[in-house]
Design a protein around this motif. Structure first.
Motif, PDB file in Angstrom:
ATOM      1  N   ARG A 370      29.112  47.526  49.452  1.00 11.78           N
ATOM      2  CA  ARG A 370      30.468  47.644  48.908  1.00 11.78           C
ATOM      3  C   ARG A 370      30.424  48.101  47.453  1.00 11.78           C
ATOM      4  N   THR A 454      41.954  47.786  46.284  1.00 16.40           N
ATOM      5  CA  THR A 454      41.107  46.615  46.501  1.00 16.40           C
ATOM      6  C   THR A 454      41.387  45.482  45.519  1.00 16.40           C
ATOM      7  N   LYS A 455      41.901  45.800  44.340  1.00 11.57           N
ATOM      8  CA  LYS A 455      42.108  44.746  43.349  1.00 11.57           C
ATOM      9  C   LYS A 455      43.154  45.195  42.343  1.00 11.57           C
ATOM     10  N   GLN A 470      40.797  51.153  43.296  1.00 11.75           N
ATOM     11  CA  GLN A 470      40.791  51.715  44.646  1.00 11.75           C
ATOM     12  C   GLN A 470      39.351  51.959  45.064  1.00 11.75           C
ATOM     13  N   ASP A 604      43.836  40.637  45.243  1.00 11.78           N
ATOM     14  CA  ASP A 604      43.077  41.679  45.924  1.00 11.78           C
ATOM     15  C   ASP A 604      44.004  42.559  46.752  1.00 11.78           C
ATOM     16  N   GLY A 605      43.422  43.583  47.348  1.00 16.01           N
ATOM     17  CA  GLY A 605      44.226  44.549  48.067  1.00 16.01           C
ATOM     18  C   GLY A 605      44.920  43.980  49.288  1.00 16.01           C
TER      19      GLY A 605
END
Length: 621
Positions: A370, A454-455, A470, A604-605
């Motif tokens: 990741r 994502t965050k 992203q 988070d996303g």
């Protein structure tokens, strides 16, 4: 890119301190002092004794005032009086002294006879000793001066480090990724190992291979891997070590380097940062126009032309500034191959992270794959720094295990800067940042071609007051018109959210506007994605494949520039209008995300997706 800790050639033991010479110098000094001051000491001792004439000496004997005497064969007398005082005198050898001896015996004077001048060598040595000492001192001084003269001559010697074949360090297997680069470089090693296999096919070995790439991509590390793989001598030197304050030293060092390479052939010569001496001659660019550097470059060109194909020498070089190199250096016959070492791809970043992860402990939540996806544009050196920062963050908290949060914190620190808790925002500023970042996050989740969010955080870091991250799902090599349009919309979504909620924009959109303008400009000027300008592309002035830009005249007219500016402005206005319309449609989701950020500060996303799913279905673009 990194391998196991690269070894270095065995260090030579430090030279022994010249203790023998020091003691010799001290001994010579002491003897000279003794020789110079001994007569003075003897004279001062004699001055402390009372010198009596023969008449006075004879009278003292008759008076019973003499206790002891020492008489040598030449008539010299040394003695002591009864009161303890010392005296000296001399007996005339022409006189009959038997009467004196009888008188001293009658007064019970202790008489001692001595003899001087027994060996003739004593006087000779006394005369030769000063000459020997002075000659030895002059000889030692001349040798010291000769040593200094040879030290001045050492300026012309090459400063290359020689790594012999019996001490390999890094191997190609230790270098993560870059299979194509390793194959091209390894062929040069094969030429030296088995030249007959290529000679049968009529192939000639390359004279030189130059590695070109951005800083931190591992060019020097690949050269060390060549030293580990090759069973030949490996001479390593930096370009800056050729240039000194004395004119002609660089050219002399180049000659010495290739002379040493010929003695050790087959061998590999590695010149790191070759742009320090290989700059364009007669130019105003950095690295060119310097007389000493031009002489050094001319000598390097002559040496690369001078060795024949059978000499068994391959020159390996590295630089991150190919635009400054002289064309004569890059032509075939000198550097036959130019190997580009680009920034690592996603899969290569994962391999590099796994290499750097050796010796570190990771929690189950620490996903290196990741992190490889989340670090596009990172070089091998950046990835090494990322894991080191994560380890430092874990140690700061008193842990020995690195978690996923440590990796995220390290990434944010590298990309954004250190998060400072003391940099507290005012309440109005905090809400403005929450609205701004919520706009980015909502549009990133809504746009079909955008990378997933994502965050989202409103914690300040460096110059950034908040951020929306992203994470690309795959490594992209081509970007469609739809993707770039979504990218512009997301860049301007923060400003659009401020316009929608507060009725005005703020200075927080400055960096977003700069990024969006650059993307729009490239869409119009380079990618031909403007209907008004048509399928016309103008490359950036003087840009090479590494992003280095040199000043050059504009390749288009002022009228075309006005048209470009008009199209860039249109793209940005359309993207802002689209972002405002989308946020107005999803105003409820925007307000909920703002409230969540004001409470949690970081989400988070998945929270953004959940908020959009919970609202009433709306038509999305």
């Amino acid at each position: 890119m990194k391998s196991a800790e690269p070894g270095s050639p065995r260090e030579q033991p430090p030279p022994r301190k010249p203790t023998v010479r020091l003691w010799l110098l001290l001994a010579i000094t002491v003897l000279l002092v003794i020789f110079l001051f001994a007569p003075a000491l003897l004279t001062s001792r004699q001055r402390q004794s009372e010198n009596l004439s023969y008449t006075d000496f004879s009278a003292r004997v008759d008076a019973g005032q003499v206790r002891s005497v020492s008489v040598d064969n030449k008539g010299a007398v040394e003695g002591k009086l009864t009161d303890g005082r010392a005296f000296t005198s001399r007996i005339p050898t022409a006189l009959n002294t038997s009467d004196l001896a009888q008188r001293m015996q009658a007064r019970r004077v202790k008489i001692t006879a001595t003899r001087t001048g027994g060996s003739p060598w004593g006087g000779l040595l006394l005369w030769l000793l000063p000459l020997v000492l002075i000659g030895g001192f002059l000889l030692w001084t001349s040798r010291r001066m000769a040593g200094r003269a040879s030290g001045l001559g050492a300026f012309s010697r090459s400063k290359a480090k020689v790594i012999e074949a019996e001490r390999p360090t890094t191997k190609f297997a230790d270098v993560a990724g870059y299979q194509g680069v390793k194959q091209e470089i390894s062929e040069s090693v094969d030429f030296l190992r088995a030249p007959g296999r290529y000679a049968m096919a009529g192939a000639r070995p390359p004279r030189g291979v130059i590695m070109i790439g951005p800083p931190g991509t591992g060019k020097t590390l690949l050269a060390r891997a060549v030293a580990g793989e090759a069973e030949v001598s490996f001479l390593s030197v930096t370009g800056a070590s050729f240039v000194e304050m004395f004119v002609g030293v660089g050219a002399s060092r180049v000659r010495d380097l290739f002379t040493e390479a010929r003695k050790r052939a087959p061998s590999i010569v590695f010149i790191d940062e070759i742009d320090a001496i290989g700059g364009k001659r007669g130019s105003v660019l950095p690295g060119g126009g310097h007389e000493e550097r031009e002489q050094t470059l001319n000598q390097l060109l002559a040496e690369m032309d001078g060795f024949d194909q059978e000499s068994g020498i391959v020159v390996l070089a590295a630089t991150n500034r190919p635009d400054t190199l002289d064309p004569a250096l890059l032509r075939p016959g000198r550097f036959d191959r130019q190997v580009v070492v680009p920034l690592p791809t996603q899969s290569e970043r994962a391999e590099i992270l796994s290499v750097h992860a050796q010796g570190k402990r990771f929690d189950t939540g620490a996903d290196l794959d990741r992190m490889a996806r989340a670090t596009p544009g990172f070089s091998g050196a950046d990835l090494a720094n990322l894991l080191n920062e994560a380890a430092i963050n874990a140690a700061r908290d008193g842990r020995v295990t690195i978690t996923g949060d440590d990796l995220d914190t390290a990434r944010d620190r590298i990309m954004l800067g250190r998060r400072d808790a003391a940099n507290a925002l005012l309440p109005d500023e905090r809400r403005s940042v929450a609205v701004h970042e919520s706009g980015h996050a909502i549009l990133a989740a809504l746009c079909e071609h955008a990378d997933p969010v994502t965050k989202v955080t409103i914690l300040p870091a460096g110059l950034s007051l908040g951020s929306t991250e992203q994470l690309p799902e795959v490594e992209r090599h081509l970007y469609s018109h739809a993707y770039l349009t979504d990218l512009l919309t997301i860049r301007l979504a923060g400003r659009a959210a401020e316009l929608l909620v507060f009725g005005q924009a703020s200075t927080g959109s400055a960096s977003d506007l700069v990024d969006a303008t650059q993307v729009a400009t490239r869409m119009v000027r380079e990618f031909g994605l403007s209907a008004a300008l048509g399928p016309v592309g103008y490359a950036p002035d003087g840009q090479d494949g590494l992003g280095t830009i040199a000043a050059a005249p504009s390749p288009y007219s002022p009228t075309t520039q006005r048209l470009i500016d008009k199209e860039v402005s249109r793209l940005l206005r359309d993207a802002e209008a689209r972002a405002v319309e989308q946020l107005r449609t999803h105003r409820a989701a925007l307000d909920r995300l703002v409230a969540l950020l004001m409470t949690e500060e970081s989400v988070d996303g998945s929270a953004v997706i959940a908020i959009l799913r919970d609202e009433e279905p709306q038509e999305r673009t």
